[in-house]
Write an enzyme that holds these catalytic residues in place. Structure first.
Site, PDB file in Angstrom:
ATOM      1  N   TYR A 174       0.830  -1.200   0.000  1.00 22.14           N
ATOM      2  CA  TYR A 174       0.000   0.000   0.000  1.00 22.14           C
ATOM      3  C   TYR A 174       0.871   1.259   0.000  1.00 22.14           C
ATOM      4  O   TYR A 174       1.858   1.349   0.730  1.00 22.14           O
ATOM      5  CB  TYR A 174      -0.896   0.030   1.241  1.00 22.14           C
ATOM      6  CG  TYR A 174      -2.203  -0.718   1.123  1.00 22.14           C
ATOM      7  CD1 TYR A 174      -2.317  -1.851   0.330  1.00 22.14           C
ATOM      8  CD2 TYR A 174      -3.320  -0.294   1.827  1.00 22.14           C
ATOM      9  CE1 TYR A 174      -3.514  -2.537   0.235  1.00 22.14           C
ATOM     10  CE2 TYR A 174      -4.523  -0.979   1.742  1.00 22.14           C
ATOM     11  CZ  TYR A 174      -4.618  -2.104   0.949  1.00 22.14           C
ATOM     12  OH  TYR A 174      -5.803  -2.779   0.855  1.00 22.14           O
ATOM     13  N   GLY A 219      -5.590  -3.077   6.481  1.00 22.64           N
ATOM     14  CA  GLY A 219      -6.145  -3.587   7.729  1.00 22.64           C
ATOM     15  C   GLY A 219      -5.097  -4.334   8.536  1.00 22.64           C
ATOM     16  O   GLY A 219      -4.374  -5.186   7.999  1.00 22.64           O
ATOM     17  N   ASP A 236      -5.360  -6.627  10.606  1.00 25.76           N
ATOM     18  CA  ASP A 236      -5.565  -8.072  10.623  1.00 25.76           C
ATOM     19  C   ASP A 236      -4.877  -8.730   9.426  1.00 25.76           C
ATOM     20  O   ASP A 236      -4.273  -9.802   9.562  1.00 25.76           O
ATOM     21  CB  ASP A 236      -7.060  -8.405  10.657  1.00 25.76           C
ATOM     22  CG  ASP A 236      -7.855  -7.719   9.553  1.00 25.76           C
ATOM     23  OD1 ASP A 236      -7.385  -6.709   8.984  1.00 25.76           O
ATOM     24  OD2 ASP A 236      -8.982  -8.181   9.271  1.00 25.76           O
ATOM     25  N   ARG A 237      -4.950  -8.068   8.274  1.00 28.79           N
ATOM     26  CA  ARG A 237      -4.281  -8.603   7.083  1.00 28.79           C
ATOM     27  C   ARG A 237      -2.762  -8.539   7.248  1.00 28.79           C
ATOM     28  O   ARG A 237      -2.044  -9.479   6.902  1.00 28.79           O
ATOM     29  CB  ARG A 237      -4.711  -7.829   5.842  1.00 28.79           C
ATOM     30  CG  ARG A 237      -6.186  -7.995   5.499  1.00 28.79           C
ATOM     31  CD  ARG A 237      -6.626  -6.991   4.441  1.00 28.79           C
ATOM     32  NE  ARG A 237      -5.941  -7.210   3.175  1.00 28.79           N
ATOM     33  CZ  ARG A 237      -5.936  -6.307   2.178  1.00 28.79           C
ATOM     34  NH1 ARG A 237      -6.544  -5.134   2.320  1.00 28.79           N
ATOM     35  NH2 ARG A 237      -5.298  -6.581   1.056  1.00 28.79           N
ATOM     36  N   ASP A 254      -8.090 -15.006   4.910  1.00 32.54           N
ATOM     37  CA  ASP A 254      -8.716 -14.865   6.225  1.00 32.54           C
ATOM     38  C   ASP A 254     -10.225 -14.843   6.008  1.00 32.54           C
ATOM     39  O   ASP A 254     -10.784 -13.880   5.463  1.00 32.54           O
ATOM     40  CB  ASP A 254      -8.241 -13.577   6.904  1.00 32.54           C
ATOM     41  CG  ASP A 254      -8.698 -13.473   8.358  1.00 32.54           C
ATOM     42  OD1 ASP A 254      -9.556 -14.272   8.778  1.00 32.54           O
ATOM     43  OD2 ASP A 254      -8.208 -12.577   9.064  1.00 32.54           O
ATOM     44  N   THR A 283     -15.704 -12.122   8.895  1.00 30.30           N
ATOM     45  CA  THR A 283     -16.834 -11.316   8.446  1.00 30.30           C
ATOM     46  C   THR A 283     -16.637 -10.910   6.995  1.00 30.30           C
ATOM     47  O   THR A 283     -17.545 -11.008   6.160  1.00 30.30           O
ATOM     48  CB  THR A 283     -16.986 -10.065   9.332  1.00 30.30           C
ATOM     49  OG1 THR A 283     -17.157 -10.479  10.692  1.00 30.30           O
ATOM     50  CG2 THR A 283     -18.186  -9.243   8.900  1.00 30.30           C
ATOM     51  N   THR A 287     -35.803 -20.987  -0.763  1.00 29.31           N
ATOM     52  CA  THR A 287     -35.071 -19.719  -0.797  1.00 29.31           C
ATOM     53  C   THR A 287     -33.945 -19.688   0.225  1.00 29.31           C
ATOM     54  O   THR A 287     -32.839 -19.231  -0.068  1.00 29.31           O
ATOM     55  CB  THR A 287     -36.043 -18.549  -0.563  1.00 29.31           C
ATOM     56  OG1 THR A 287     -37.021 -18.547  -1.608  1.00 29.31           O
ATOM     57  CG2 THR A 287     -35.294 -17.221  -0.572  1.00 29.31           C
TER      58      THR A 287
END
Length: 231
Positions: free
Chosen positions: A82, A89, A91-92, A112, A115, A167
């Site tokens: 980056y 992030g 976490d990454r 990962d 969410t 569904t």
């Protein structure tokens, strides 16, 4: 002994760390952490800073040093792709650090499955080459349910890779298929020596990706956090 925290969008995970050993904590409450010989707390968080402040008070550990880790341009031979490295992030970033602690100087695809589903590539020189972020299984379900007028359902957990016959099962199984498909496409686009999978949905996904060279490690982010202790 150190308390390591991974504060995500949906839950807080914790381990105690001492002399290279990781012990997951089933619960993270004031009762579960009191009377322990903690030296410091190391935090990886994608949540708001206010959440960490509140957690510090709730756990009754305000007397300890709290180290809030951030993404960097480079650390421990890993280089961030980056232009504004702090925007990656944490976490990454820590998952990449954890991956390199397991497999140094080789090409890696790090996934990962939380969410959000994040996918990041490291080359043999341990340079981050970029990645993807897409909604995870549950978020994909919620996107359909919340934005489609006639899909009257709620996100579920019983996902299987088969055709849905109502569904609810169409939404659930379709979300799982989309996430598995993204991982397969990532591997097809740029394969690596190892595909390292972590996160809350990792075990579920591993069962449907058995043909890929997956290394499942639920402690991956904590391995990255541990690199910062006494650094």
């Amino acid at each position: 002994m150190y308390l390591l925290l991974d504060v995500g969008n949906s839950r807080v995970k914790a381990v105690s760390y001492s002399l290279g050993q990781y012990t997951p904590l089933a619960t993270i409450t004031a009762d579960s952490v009191k009377n322990q010989p903690w030296q410091a707390v190391y935090v990886a968080s994608v949540a708001a800073e206010e959440k960490i402040d509140l957690l510090q008070q709730q756990l009754g550990l305000t007397h300890l040093p709290w180290h809030r880790l951030k993404s960097e341009a480079s650390a421990f031979s890993v280089t961030n792709s980056y232009h504004a490295p702090e925007k990656l992030g944490v976490d990454r970033w820590l998952a990449m650090q954890g991956a390199v602690s397991l497999f140094a100087n080789t090409e890696l695809l790090i996934v990962d499955a939380g969410t959000a589903l994040t996918l990041d590539w490291l080359n043999q020189a341990q340079q981050h080459e970029g990645g993807w972020i897409i909604p995870g299984v549950r978020l994909q379900q919620e996107a359909v349910i919340n934005n489609t007028a006639k899909v009257l359902s709620k996100p579920g957990e019983a996902n299987v890779l088969q055709l849905g016959t109502d569904t609810l099962s169409c939404v659930e199984n379709g979300a799982l298929a989309a996430v598995c498909g993204a991982i397969r496409l990532a591997w097809q686009l740029k394969p690596a020596k190892h595909l390292i999978l972590t996160g809350g949905d990792a075990a579920k996904l591993t069962a449907y990706l058995t043909d890929l060279p997956i290394y499942h490690d639920p402690l991956l982010i904590f391995r990255g956090v541990a690199r910062y202790i006494n650094s």
